[in-house]
Each structure stands twice: as structure tokens, then as C-alpha cells.
Write a protein that holds these residues in place. Sequence first.
Motif, PDB file in Angstrom:
ATOM      1  N   ALA A 173      -5.619   0.857  -9.276  1.00 24.49           N
ATOM      2  CA  ALA A 173      -6.671   1.807  -8.914  1.00 24.49           C
ATOM      3  C   ALA A 173      -6.048   2.932  -8.104  1.00 24.49           C
ATOM      4  CB  ALA A 173      -7.743   1.114  -8.092  1.00 24.49           C
ATOM      5  N   GLU A 174      -6.352   4.145  -8.497  1.00 24.59           N
ATOM      6  CA  GLU A 174      -5.692   5.288  -7.858  1.00 24.59           C
ATOM      7  C   GLU A 174      -6.758   6.253  -7.329  1.00 24.59           C
ATOM      8  OE1 GLU A 174      -1.997   6.276  -9.449  1.00 24.59           O
ATOM      9  OE2 GLU A 174      -2.558   8.354  -9.759  1.00 24.59           O
ATOM     10  N   SER A 175      -6.571   6.733  -6.117  1.00 24.05           N
ATOM     11  CA  SER A 175      -7.530   7.683  -5.572  1.00 24.05           C
ATOM     12  C   SER A 175      -7.376   9.010  -6.310  1.00 24.05           C
ATOM     13  CB  SER A 175      -7.309   7.883  -4.075  1.00 24.05           C
ATOM     14  OG  SER A 175      -6.076   8.520  -3.845  1.00 24.05           O
ATOM     15  N   ARG A 176      -8.477   9.755  -6.409  1.00 22.17           N
ATOM     16  CA  ARG A 176      -8.362  10.991  -7.182  1.00 22.17           C
ATOM     17  C   ARG A 176      -7.855  12.151  -6.330  1.00 22.17           C
ATOM     18  NH1 ARG A 176     -14.716  12.502  -7.417  1.00 22.17           N
ATOM     19  NH2 ARG A 176     -15.383  10.602  -6.366  1.00 22.17           N
ATOM     20  N   TRP A 177      -7.659  11.945  -5.033  1.00 24.18           N
ATOM     21  CA  TRP A 177      -7.133  12.999  -4.181  1.00 24.18           C
ATOM     22  C   TRP A 177      -5.669  12.752  -3.862  1.00 24.18           C
ATOM     23  CZ3 TRP A 177     -12.017  10.830  -2.933  1.00 24.18           C
ATOM     24  CH2 TRP A 177     -13.092  11.691  -3.178  1.00 24.18           C
ATOM     25  N   GLY A 178      -5.028  13.723  -3.239  1.00 29.99           N
ATOM     26  CA  GLY A 178      -3.687  13.528  -2.722  1.00 29.99           C
ATOM     27  C   GLY A 178      -2.609  14.020  -3.666  1.00 29.99           C
ATOM     28  N   ASP A 179      -1.466  14.299  -3.082  1.00 31.84           N
ATOM     29  CA  ASP A 179      -0.292  14.802  -3.798  1.00 31.84           C
ATOM     30  C   ASP A 179       0.227  13.730  -4.767  1.00 31.84           C
ATOM     31  OD1 ASP A 179       2.185  15.674  -4.620  1.00 31.84           O
ATOM     32  OD2 ASP A 179       2.871  16.248  -2.600  1.00 31.84           O
ATOM     33  N   PRO A 180       0.161  13.975  -6.066  1.00 36.98           N
ATOM     34  CA  PRO A 180       0.594  12.952  -7.024  1.00 36.98           C
ATOM     35  C   PRO A 180       2.086  12.653  -6.962  1.00 36.98           C
ATOM     36  CG  PRO A 180       0.067  15.019  -8.161  1.00 36.98           C
ATOM     37  CD  PRO A 180      -0.342  15.199  -6.718  1.00 36.98           C
ATOM     38  N   LEU A 226     -11.891   0.182  -1.417  1.00 42.20           N
ATOM     39  CA  LEU A 226     -13.263   0.657  -1.604  1.00 42.20           C
ATOM     40  C   LEU A 226     -13.612   1.727  -0.578  1.00 42.20           C
ATOM     41  CD1 LEU A 226     -15.090  -2.726  -2.320  1.00 42.20           C
ATOM     42  CD2 LEU A 226     -14.575  -0.903  -3.961  1.00 42.20           C
ATOM     43  N   LYS A 227     -13.059   1.589   0.609  1.00 45.14           N
ATOM     44  CA  LYS A 227     -13.328   2.563   1.662  1.00 45.14           C
ATOM     45  C   LYS A 227     -12.438   3.807   1.496  1.00 45.14           C
ATOM     46  CE  LYS A 227     -15.893   3.266   5.258  1.00 45.14           C
ATOM     47  NZ  LYS A 227     -17.353   3.237   5.159  1.00 45.14           N
ATOM     48  N   ALA A 228     -11.160   3.559   1.271  1.00 44.66           N
ATOM     49  CA  ALA A 228     -10.194   4.668   1.217  1.00 44.66           C
ATOM     50  C   ALA A 228     -10.470   5.607   0.044  1.00 44.66           C
ATOM     51  CB  ALA A 228      -8.773   4.124   1.130  1.00 44.66           C
ATOM     52  N   GLY A 229     -11.056   5.051  -1.019  1.00 45.25           N
ATOM     53  CA  GLY A 229     -11.373   5.868  -2.182  1.00 45.25           C
ATOM     54  C   GLY A 229     -12.375   6.974  -1.873  1.00 45.25           C
ATOM     55  N   ARG A 269      -2.583   4.359  -4.258  1.00 51.81           N
ATOM     56  CA  ARG A 269      -2.629   3.525  -5.463  1.00 51.81           C
ATOM     57  C   ARG A 269      -2.685   2.058  -5.038  1.00 51.81           C
ATOM     58  NH1 ARG A 269       2.200   4.732  -9.191  1.00 51.81           N
ATOM     59  NH2 ARG A 269       1.062   6.700  -9.361  1.00 51.81           N
ATOM     60  N   PHE A 270      -3.704   1.359  -5.504  1.00 53.33           N
ATOM     61  CA  PHE A 270      -3.886  -0.047  -5.142  1.00 53.33           C
ATOM     62  C   PHE A 270      -3.613  -0.921  -6.358  1.00 53.33           C
ATOM     63  CE2 PHE A 270      -6.516   2.528  -2.370  1.00 53.33           C
ATOM     64  CZ  PHE A 270      -6.140   2.065  -1.124  1.00 53.33           C
ATOM     65  N   ALA A 271      -2.857  -1.985  -6.130  1.00 55.38           N
ATOM     66  CA  ALA A 271      -2.501  -2.885  -7.234  1.00 55.38           C
ATOM     67  C   ALA A 271      -3.047  -4.278  -6.959  1.00 55.38           C
ATOM     68  CB  ALA A 271      -0.991  -2.941  -7.389  1.00 55.38           C
ATOM     69  N   PHE A 272      -3.670  -4.853  -7.956  1.00 60.25           N
ATOM     70  CA  PHE A 272      -4.093  -6.262  -7.910  1.00 60.25           C
ATOM     71  C   PHE A 272      -3.319  -6.969  -9.014  1.00 60.25           C
ATOM     72  CE2 PHE A 272      -7.290  -3.643  -6.015  1.00 60.25           C
ATOM     73  CZ  PHE A 272      -7.654  -4.336  -4.880  1.00 60.25           C
ATOM     74  N   TRP A 273      -2.274  -7.666  -8.600  1.00 63.89           N
ATOM     75  CA  TRP A 273      -1.308  -8.217  -9.560  1.00 63.89           C
ATOM     76  C   TRP A 273      -1.803  -9.488 -10.216  1.00 63.89           C
ATOM     77  CZ3 TRP A 273       1.677  -4.306 -10.025  1.00 63.89           C
ATOM     78  CH2 TRP A 273       2.134  -3.585  -8.909  1.00 63.89           C
ATOM     79  N   GLY A 274      -1.430  -9.676 -11.452  1.00 59.77           N
ATOM     80  CA  GLY A 274      -1.628 -10.941 -12.145  1.00 59.77           C
ATOM     81  C   GLY A 274      -0.333 -11.726 -12.143  1.00 59.77           C
ATOM     82  N   ALA A 275      -0.465 -13.036 -12.344  1.00 60.91           N
ATOM     83  CA  ALA A 275       0.666 -13.922 -12.623  1.00 60.91           C
ATOM     84  C   ALA A 275       1.782 -13.913 -11.582  1.00 60.91           C
ATOM     85  CB  ALA A 275       1.248 -13.615 -14.008  1.00 60.91           C
ATOM     86  N   GLU A 276       1.422 -13.694 -10.320  1.00 59.96           N
ATOM     87  CA  GLU A 276       2.434 -13.810  -9.256  1.00 59.96           C
ATOM     88  C   GLU A 276       2.963 -15.221  -9.180  1.00 59.96           C
ATOM     89  OE1 GLU A 276       3.956 -14.544  -5.079  1.00 59.96           O
ATOM     90  OE2 GLU A 276       2.413 -15.600  -6.204  1.00 59.96           O
ATOM     91  N   GLU A 277       2.036 -16.175  -9.320  1.00 58.27           N
ATOM     92  CA  GLU A 277       2.409 -17.591  -9.149  1.00 58.27           C
ATOM     93  C   GLU A 277       3.302 -18.091 -10.280  1.00 58.27           C
ATOM     94  OE1 GLU A 277       1.973 -18.925  -6.451  1.00 58.27           O
ATOM     95  OE2 GLU A 277       0.048 -18.386  -5.526  1.00 58.27           O
ATOM     96  N   LEU A 278       3.379 -17.338 -11.361  1.00 58.41           N
ATOM     97  CA  LEU A 278       4.248 -17.735 -12.474  1.00 58.41           C
ATOM     98  C   LEU A 278       5.621 -17.083 -12.345  1.00 58.41           C
ATOM     99  CD1 LEU A 278       1.512 -17.438 -15.249  1.00 58.41           C
ATOM    100  CD2 LEU A 278       2.368 -19.529 -14.174  1.00 58.41           C
ATOM    101  N   GLY A 279       5.879 -16.433 -11.201  1.00 53.53           N
ATOM    102  CA  GLY A 279       7.194 -15.827 -10.959  1.00 53.53           C
ATOM    103  C   GLY A 279       7.136 -14.314 -10.862  1.00 53.53           C
ATOM    104  N   LEU A 280       6.148 -13.797 -10.144  1.00 53.22           N
ATOM    105  CA  LEU A 280       6.010 -12.347  -9.893  1.00 53.22           C
ATOM    106  C   LEU A 280       5.920 -11.548 -11.197  1.00 53.22           C
ATOM    107  CD1 LEU A 280       8.787 -11.860  -7.110  1.00 53.22           C
ATOM    108  CD2 LEU A 280       6.518 -12.874  -6.852  1.00 53.22           C
ATOM    109  N   LEU A 281       5.283 -12.142 -12.206  1.00 52.34           N
ATOM    110  CA  LEU A 281       5.310 -11.513 -13.533  1.00 52.34           C
ATOM    111  C   LEU A 281       4.625 -10.143 -13.556  1.00 52.34           C
ATOM    112  CD1 LEU A 281       4.688 -14.478 -16.027  1.00 52.34           C
ATOM    113  CD2 LEU A 281       6.837 -13.600 -15.102  1.00 52.34           C
ATOM    114  N   GLY A 282       3.464 -10.039 -12.909  1.00 53.01           N
ATOM    115  CA  GLY A 282       2.718  -8.779 -12.945  1.00 53.01           C
ATOM    116  C   GLY A 282       3.455  -7.646 -12.257  1.00 53.01           C
ATOM    117  N   SER A 283       3.943  -7.883 -11.059  1.00 54.80           N
ATOM    118  CA  SER A 283       4.649  -6.827 -10.317  1.00 54.80           C
ATOM    119  C   SER A 283       5.995  -6.498 -10.953  1.00 54.80           C
ATOM    120  CB  SER A 283       4.811  -7.216  -8.846  1.00 54.80           C
ATOM    121  OG  SER A 283       5.369  -8.503  -8.718  1.00 54.80           O
ATOM    122  N   GLU A 284       6.693  -7.532 -11.454  1.00 55.60           N
ATOM    123  CA  GLU A 284       7.960  -7.300 -12.176  1.00 55.60           C
ATOM    124  C   GLU A 284       7.728  -6.388 -13.373  1.00 55.60           C
ATOM    125  OE1 GLU A 284      11.067  -8.181 -11.757  1.00 55.60           O
ATOM    126  OE2 GLU A 284      11.231 -10.191 -10.842  1.00 55.60           O
TER     127      GLU A 284
END
Length: 297
Positions: free
Chosen positions: A71-78, A112-115, A124-139
Motif C-alpha cells: 500500500a502506497e500513499s499518494r503523496w510524497g516524493d516518489p 490507515l492513519k498515515a494515508g 509504502r506499507f508491506a504486509f508480507w506473505g509466507a515469512e514463516e516458510l523462509g521469508l518468501l514474500g519479502s525475498e
Amino acid sequence: GVIIFNEGQPGEGAADRRTLLLGTLGAPTVNIPVVGTTYAVGEELAAAGTTVTLVTDTESDLNRKTHNVLAESRWGDPDKVVMAGSHLDSVVEGPGINDNGSGSAGVLETALKAGLFPTKNKLRFAFWGAEELGLLGSEHYVANLSAEEKAKIKLYLNFDMIASPNYTFGIYDGDDSDGVGAPAGPAGSDQIEKLFESYFKAIGEPYTGTDFTGRSDYGPFIEVGIPAGGLFTGAEGIKTAEEAAKFGGEAGVAYDKCYHLECDTIDNINDKALRVNTGAIATATFVYAYSSQLPGG
Ligand code: PHE
Ligand code: ZN
Ligand code: ZN
Ligand code: ZN
């Protein structure tokens, strides 16, 4: 408060994958169903004015698709991106409320507030999947960044287990000066550690350095040189007498005796740790949202 349900892995206890949060920041109350959590989190963020991308990506060894929500805020220097994230999945054995409904709730509440605010830098906010399977989402996410996109990410803040019942207020030891045996992180990680330290000083709470060896979703970021930091209230480790004197709680007992177990339920949350650490997430996010001297330049 915010009610968030963890996506979790398939298995027993799916109906219990929920945690109840405080609404400390005055973020809107959301009610997310057990099934399709990842999508529901995305919808709430979109409603709060952020641009949400559902990235369908990681193929796990359970032969099941998992998802990262970005999720990315629509403001700010990209060109100056401030990232914060948490993993949304749990282990198969339990509902994963402290690990990691706690961090997810803190990040979601902040998002929700910062947006709602026009900030100097892009959030930019990240909600990762599959961390418990070895950091798969963030990797997967970091591996698929172009050099250009990578250079725009000026820091990454990670929140994995922030409300352990027998907590300490741990700050990732990004400067390797706390004697926890972690290598120093990329330059700028020390600055993040210091910001968290100043938060705990300001509110009169004790803190300590913790593991910065890459055992959560910040690992892939520091591997490619992106400064990172975060908070951790403890997992299977045993609280020392010294720590009990400093933070309260019980010496000789695990920080989270329900770590990766069926009993990691809503009762496995320390409300004070959750409130204090959610404040830390919001504070760091807002400081970096307006900073002209970000850890990564
Ligand atoms: N990443 C671990 C887990 O999800 C928890 C952890 C976080 C351990 C940070 C050490 C440091 O189970
Ligand atoms: Zn875990
Ligand atoms: Zn975790
Ligand atoms: Zn340190």
C-alpha cells in the motif's frame, strides 16, 4: 480499535486467527473476515486513500500461492520511499496472534492513519506473505526490484512480534554496539536504532538491543544494502533476571511461551507492549515521512 485477522496457513485454528487492537492512533475501526484476510486488509487501505497493489507472487513449498499486500500513499516524493512492513502469515500450528498479528495490526493502524496526510516523502506499507516458510514474500519483493526502484527505498522498518506476554522492548541492533552478536547493518541502520531509542527515552520506558541477524523480513533488505530497523519483544528465548528487573515480567520464562504454538491466541498479547510499540511505529513512520535526511540518503 482495529480488528485484524491473520491470513495464516491452512490448518487447525483458522477461525481463531484474530487479534483485537486499540485504536491508539484514532484510526478507523475495521472488521476483517477470517477468509480472504489479505484482500480485506487491502480494501481497508484503499478506502483510507492509499494506492493498494495486490501482488500475487510467492509459490510456497505447500504448492499454494501466497500474497504480499503493498500500500502506497499518494503523496510524497516518489524518489524517496519510506517503507514499513510486517508479515501477515502465521505458522500452521497456531493462530499467530503475537506472531505476527501484533506487528501487522501496528503497521495497519499506522498505515490507515498515515494515508490521510500529505507527506514530504512517499510512504509504502508491506504486509508480507509466507515469512514463516523462509521469508518468501519479502525475498520475492526485493529480488524483483530494479536497481532504480531499489535506490529509491531509503529505509525499511520491520515489525515482527511486538506484544510478547513476557516482553522486553527490543530495538534491532543496527549499530552492533549492544553486544547481541549481530553484525552492523547497512549504514543508516544505526540512525534508525537511535530514533527508536529516543522514542523510548521520551516516554520513560526501558529498551534493549536485539538480534539483527536477518531472522525476519528486513533480512532481504539489509542484504542489498537498504538501511533497516525495527522492534521485537522476544520469542522462544528466556528472560534473564536482569531483564525482569528492568522490564518487569518473569525471569526464567520465555518471552513468548506460546511462540509458534496453538496457544498464540488473543490471550497471548501484552496490551501495554502493543500500545507502546504501536506508538513507536507511528512515531518513526511520521518522523521519516517528513525528514529531509533519510537513513539511505
Ligand atoms: N521471524 C521470527 C518468526 O516469525 C520471529 C523473530 C523476529 C525472531 C525477530 C527473531 C527476531 O517466527
Ligand atoms: Zn514465526
Ligand atoms: Zn514472525
Ligand atoms: Zn545498538
